[in-house]
Design a protein around this motif. Structure first.
Motif, mmCIF file in Angstrom:
data_model
loop_
_atom_site.group_PDB
_atom_site.id
_atom_site.type_symbol
_atom_site.label_atom_id
_atom_site.label_comp_id
_atom_site.label_asym_id
_atom_site.label_seq_id
_atom_site.Cartn_x
_atom_site.Cartn_y
_atom_site.Cartn_z
ATOM 1 N N TRP A 18 1.056 -1.338 -0.001
ATOM 2 C CA TRP A 18 0.112 0.239 -0.042
ATOM 3 C C TRP A 18 0.893 1.285 0.013
ATOM 4 C CZ3 TRP A 18 -1.008 -4.381 2.681
ATOM 5 C CH2 TRP A 18 -2.137 -5.014 2.283
ATOM 6 N N GLY A 19 2.047 1.045 -0.061
ATOM 7 C CA GLY A 19 3.074 2.268 -0.011
ATOM 8 C C GLY A 19 3.685 2.754 1.456
ATOM 9 N N TYR A 20 3.081 1.911 2.297
ATOM 10 C CA TYR A 20 3.621 2.439 3.700
ATOM 11 C C TYR A 20 5.041 2.143 3.925
ATOM 12 C CZ TYR A 20 -1.137 4.027 4.532
ATOM 13 O OH TYR A 20 -2.414 4.527 4.389
ATOM 14 N N ALA A 21 5.836 2.732 4.599
ATOM 15 C CA ALA A 21 7.135 2.472 4.692
ATOM 16 C C ALA A 21 7.511 1.715 5.955
ATOM 17 C CB ALA A 21 7.898 3.857 4.965
ATOM 18 N N SER A 22 8.496 0.988 5.999
ATOM 19 C CA SER A 22 9.320 0.483 7.188
ATOM 20 C C SER A 22 10.560 0.737 6.967
ATOM 21 C CB SER A 22 8.955 -1.100 6.916
ATOM 22 O OG SER A 22 7.817 -1.693 7.268
ATOM 23 N N LEU A 23 11.231 0.848 8.321
ATOM 24 C CA LEU A 23 12.613 0.943 8.330
ATOM 25 C C LEU A 23 13.486 -0.307 8.097
ATOM 26 C CD1 LEU A 23 14.527 3.452 8.894
ATOM 27 C CD2 LEU A 23 14.457 2.768 11.447
ATOM 28 N N ILE A 24 14.369 -0.171 7.325
ATOM 29 C CA ILE A 24 15.209 -1.266 7.071
ATOM 30 C C ILE A 24 16.430 -1.198 8.204
ATOM 31 C CG2 ILE A 24 16.712 -2.469 5.473
ATOM 32 C CD1 ILE A 24 14.906 -1.501 3.238
#
Ligand code: SF4
Length: 99
Positions: free
Chosen positions: A29-35
């Protein structure tokens, strides 16, 4: 430097992953997660700062510079600090409890 991502603020614009794809991934959905753990080496600082500054909802938070040697000193200082005695009048002032 260190950063944090507040996923409750993320609105899925995807700008962060465009600027710094090694640090942000997007879900379907385009929501970000931190790598990774938010530690950013100097060589990637500009790209991540650009992502941080361009995030329209300020979901990427600057947590300061990461200095492992300072963190170790701080941890040692915390461990050396004595616990307050729970049976003294001073401890009431610390907890804010007043009879
Ligand atoms: S730029 Fe901000 S709002 Fe957009 S995906 Fe990244 S964290 Fe979320």
């Amino acid at each position: 430097m260190r950063i944090r991502l507040d996923r409750t603020l993320c609105d899925g614009f995807g700008i962060c992953a465009k600027h710094a794809p090694d640090y942000f991934s997007l879900d379907d959905w385009g929501y970000a997660s931190l790598i990774g753990d938010g530690t950013v080496p100097e060589k990637d600082r500009d790209a991540v700062m650009r992502a941080l500054l361009d995030c329209p909802v300020h979901a990427i938070i600057y947590m300061g510079e990461h200095r492992p040697e300072d963190a170790q000193k701080d941890a040692a200082a915390i461990q050396e600090a004595p616990e307050p005695d729970p049976n003294t009048d001073d401890s009431e002032a610390i907890s804010g409890f007043v009879r």
